[in-house]
Structures are given as C-alpha cells and as structure tokens.
Design a protein around this motif. Structure first.
Motif, PDB file in Angstrom:
ATOM      1  N   ALA A   5       0.955  -1.218   0.098  1.00 49.03           N
ATOM      2  CA  ALA A   5       0.001  -0.008   0.135  1.00 49.03           C
ATOM      3  C   ALA A   5       0.799   1.520  -0.013  1.00 49.03           C
ATOM      4  O   ALA A   5       1.967   1.145   0.413  1.00 49.03           O
ATOM      5  N   GLY A   6       0.287   2.391  -0.556  1.00 52.13           N
ATOM      6  CA  GLY A   6       1.047   3.696  -0.640  1.00 52.13           C
ATOM      7  C   GLY A   6       1.691   3.848  -1.706  1.00 52.13           C
ATOM      8  O   GLY A   6       2.380   5.061  -1.846  1.00 52.13           O
ATOM      9  N   HIS A   7       1.880   2.888  -2.657  1.00 51.23           N
ATOM     10  CA  HIS A   7       2.757   3.159  -3.964  1.00 51.23           C
ATOM     11  C   HIS A   7       1.863   3.734  -5.035  1.00 51.23           C
ATOM     12  O   HIS A   7       0.633   3.858  -4.794  1.00 51.23           O
ATOM     13  N   GLU A   8       2.932   4.417  -5.981  1.00 51.95           N
ATOM     14  CA  GLU A   8       1.943   5.170  -6.987  1.00 51.95           C
ATOM     15  C   GLU A   8       1.340   4.108  -8.151  1.00 51.95           C
ATOM     16  O   GLU A   8       2.001   3.150  -8.170  1.00 51.95           O
ATOM     17  N   ALA A   9       0.321   4.575  -8.764  1.00 51.73           N
ATOM     18  CA  ALA A   9      -0.199   3.872  -9.839  1.00 51.73           C
ATOM     19  C   ALA A   9       0.945   3.511 -10.719  1.00 51.73           C
ATOM     20  O   ALA A   9       2.073   4.140 -11.332  1.00 51.73           O
ATOM     21  N   ILE A  10       0.973   2.122 -11.369  1.00 52.63           N
ATOM     22  CA  ILE A  10       1.807   1.728 -12.467  1.00 52.63           C
ATOM     23  C   ILE A  10       1.251   1.704 -13.611  1.00 52.63           C
ATOM     24  O   ILE A  10       1.903   1.523 -14.484  1.00 52.63           O
ATOM     25  N   VAL A  11      -0.080   1.352 -13.754  1.00 53.28           N
ATOM     26  CA  VAL A  11      -0.747   1.622 -15.211  1.00 53.28           C
ATOM     27  C   VAL A  11      -1.960   2.523 -14.836  1.00 53.28           C
ATOM     28  O   VAL A  11      -2.691   2.454 -13.925  1.00 53.28           O
ATOM     29  N   MET A  12      -2.053   3.521 -15.739  1.00 54.90           N
ATOM     30  CA  MET A  12      -3.259   4.286 -15.838  1.00 54.90           C
ATOM     31  C   MET A  12      -3.394   5.122 -17.273  1.00 54.90           C
ATOM     32  O   MET A  12      -2.408   5.064 -18.003  1.00 54.90           O
ATOM     33  N   ASP A  13      -4.661   5.422 -17.503  1.00 54.64           N
ATOM     34  CA  ASP A  13      -4.762   6.139 -18.626  1.00 54.64           C
ATOM     35  C   ASP A  13      -4.296   7.661 -18.397  1.00 54.64           C
ATOM     36  O   ASP A  13      -4.433   8.075 -17.234  1.00 54.64           O
ATOM     37  N   ASP A  14      -4.542   8.488 -19.487  1.00 50.99           N
ATOM     38  CA  ASP A  14      -4.087   9.821 -19.339  1.00 50.99           C
ATOM     39  C   ASP A  14      -5.217  10.621 -18.959  1.00 50.99           C
ATOM     40  O   ASP A  14      -6.266  10.369 -19.399  1.00 50.99           O
ATOM     41  N   ALA A  15      -4.981  11.445 -17.924  1.00 52.57           N
ATOM     42  CA  ALA A  15      -6.256  12.306 -17.259  1.00 52.57           C
ATOM     43  C   ALA A  15      -6.556  13.424 -18.165  1.00 52.57           C
ATOM     44  O   ALA A  15      -7.691  13.949 -18.176  1.00 52.57           O
ATOM     45  N   ASN A  16      -5.592  13.696 -18.911  1.00 57.32           N
ATOM     46  CA  ASN A  16      -6.026  14.940 -19.934  1.00 57.32           C
ATOM     47  C   ASN A  16      -6.131  14.697 -21.436  1.00 57.32           C
ATOM     48  O   ASN A  16      -6.758  15.536 -22.006  1.00 57.32           O
ATOM     49  N   ASP A  17      -5.659  13.587 -21.862  1.00 59.46           N
ATOM     50  CA  ASP A  17      -5.773  13.343 -23.158  1.00 59.46           C
ATOM     51  C   ASP A  17      -6.637  12.213 -23.518  1.00 59.46           C
ATOM     52  O   ASP A  17      -5.938  11.074 -23.127  1.00 59.46           O
ATOM     53  N   ASP A  18      -7.776  11.810 -24.031  1.00 58.77           N
ATOM     54  CA  ASP A  18      -8.840  10.881 -24.197  1.00 58.77           C
ATOM     55  C   ASP A  18      -7.811   9.863 -25.033  1.00 58.77           C
ATOM     56  O   ASP A  18      -7.534  10.158 -25.865  1.00 58.77           O
TER      57      ASP A  18
END
Length: 242
Positions: free
Chosen positions: A103-116
């Motif tokens: 727990a507490g680690h940053e996300a390692i996979v995610m989509d871009d919050a600004n560019d769809d």
C-alpha cells in the motif's frame, strides 16, 4: 336464529382460509443472501461495500468523497488497492489506475487524465534513431550464419513486431535473419549486391512463459562475393496476439 344460506357459510369459510394463507405468507421472510433474478439498484449516493473478515475493503462501488462515482478493488491481505476507478481529486478527470503491492505506492498503469484515448503510465521506450548509412551498421564477411548484434530482454508478450534493414557491398550478396534463444524467428531476408532489403514481420515467439529471458540476435551471412553484409534493427517490441 335466522336461517343462513349454506352457500354464504361456504363463502365465509373460504375467506377465512384465504386470510390464514395470507397471514402465513406475510410472516415468511425472503432470502437476504442471494439474488436469483433481476438487478440490484443503489442510487442517490448509496455505496456497495464488501470487506474481508479482517475488515480490509476488497470491493466498493458508489459515491466517493470527492463527489465522483467509481469502483475500488482492494487486496484482502492488507496490501492496499489493486484497481481504482474514479478515486482522484475533484479537479482531475476520471482514470483507471492499477497499483502494485504494498500500500502507498503510486499507480503503475493508468490512462491519461488530460488526453482521451492515450496511456498515462507506464512510459514505454521508443526505438533509438540509427544511422541511415548502411556501412555504419554492424557487419560480417562470414560465409555462415553469425550474430552481428545481440541484446537481452524479459519476455512479456506472445507475439513481436520486428523491422530491420540489411545492406551489401557492391559485388556481394547476403542474408539477414532474427534469432531468439537460438531459434530463427520470422523470415530470412535475401540482400542484393550493392542494395538494401528489409525484415518486416509480426508473429508469434512460440512456447514460453512470461518473464523468460530472451537472447535476441541479428544474424547475417555472406552468400557471394568478398564484401561486407551489414544489418540493423530499427524496431522490435512485444504485441498482443491479434
């Protein structure tokens, strides 16, 4: 005592029987631990919350504190979130995020919050530019197959995409191929005298397991003449199977 028709008495008895049946059914509770048909609707800011016997949340869906609706999937061993949808701050657009242990680690996979339509993490290396002059590439004069360049990488996909180029000196012909863990992969490319040829292929790596160490070789051989055979990869990455 006034005479009462028999049919009226029968009707009263039937009514009494019906009342008893209804009273009995009213005292029967439906099962509260299963849903056999239909759907469950949770609205107006409600939340579905599932936790392990230890108290660790393993599933939550509904309204977040920041005012967004989303989904939380946690690990029952207490190592934190595995996946979160919609748990960002109020000013950040909704993302899908995957988290590693603990727990507490940053996300390692995610989509871009600004560019769809784009990936936010991880950052994936792009092939480095190479010389456009064939005579600057690794080369050989060998008359049998031999490696002119080699690299190592952990396997992450079942298929690969490869693009490479080869060049021969004037008066010389040769061949180029890609070899992984000692096995040729993809086509063998014939290289003309004083000219270029390309290895352009997408296909399977064959049997193996995720994380296997791959030894990747660009191999060449001279087939005629007395000059050099040059070769280089411009693109090599893992892809999905279709």
């Amino acid at each position: 005592m006034p005479a009462i028709p028999n049919d009226l008495l029968d009707r009263i008895r039937r009514l009494e029987d019906a009342v008893r049946v209804l009273a009995g059914r009213a005292n029967i509770r439906p099962a509260l631990d299963e849903i056999l048909a239909g759907r469950v609707r949770i609205g107006e800011g409600g939340t579905l919350w599932v936790e392990a016997p230890s108290g660790e949340p393993v599933l939550a869906t509904g309204l977040y504190d920041a005012g967004k609706y989303g989904l939380y999937v946690g690990r029952s061993d207490g190592s934190g979130a595995a996946m979160v949808v919609g748990g960002e701050e109020a000013g950040v657009r909704q993302m899908i995020r995957l988290f590693p242990r603990p727990a507490g680690h940053e996300a390692i996979v995610m989509d871009d919050a600004n560019d769809d339509g784009w990936l936010g993490r991880p950052w994936i290396p792009l092939p480095l530019p190479v010389s456009v002059f064939g005579t600057d590439w690794p080369s050989t004069t060998g008359g049998s197959w031999g490696a002119v360049s080699r690299s190592h990488a952990p396997r992450q996909h079942s298929h690969i995409v490869v693009f490479g180029s080869a060049y021969c000196d004037a008066g010389t012909t040769g061949q180029m191929r890609l070899v992984i863990n000692g096995t040729p992969v993809g086509p063998t490319v014939s290289v003309p005298s004083g000219g270029f040829a390309n290895l352009d292929w997408r296909g399977p790596l064959g049997a193996g397991a995720w994380g296997d160490l791959l030894t990747i070789e660009v191999q060449c051989q001279r087939t005629t003449g007395g000059g050099q055979v040059y070769a280089i990869l411009r693109e090599l990455f893992g892809v999905n199977s279709s």
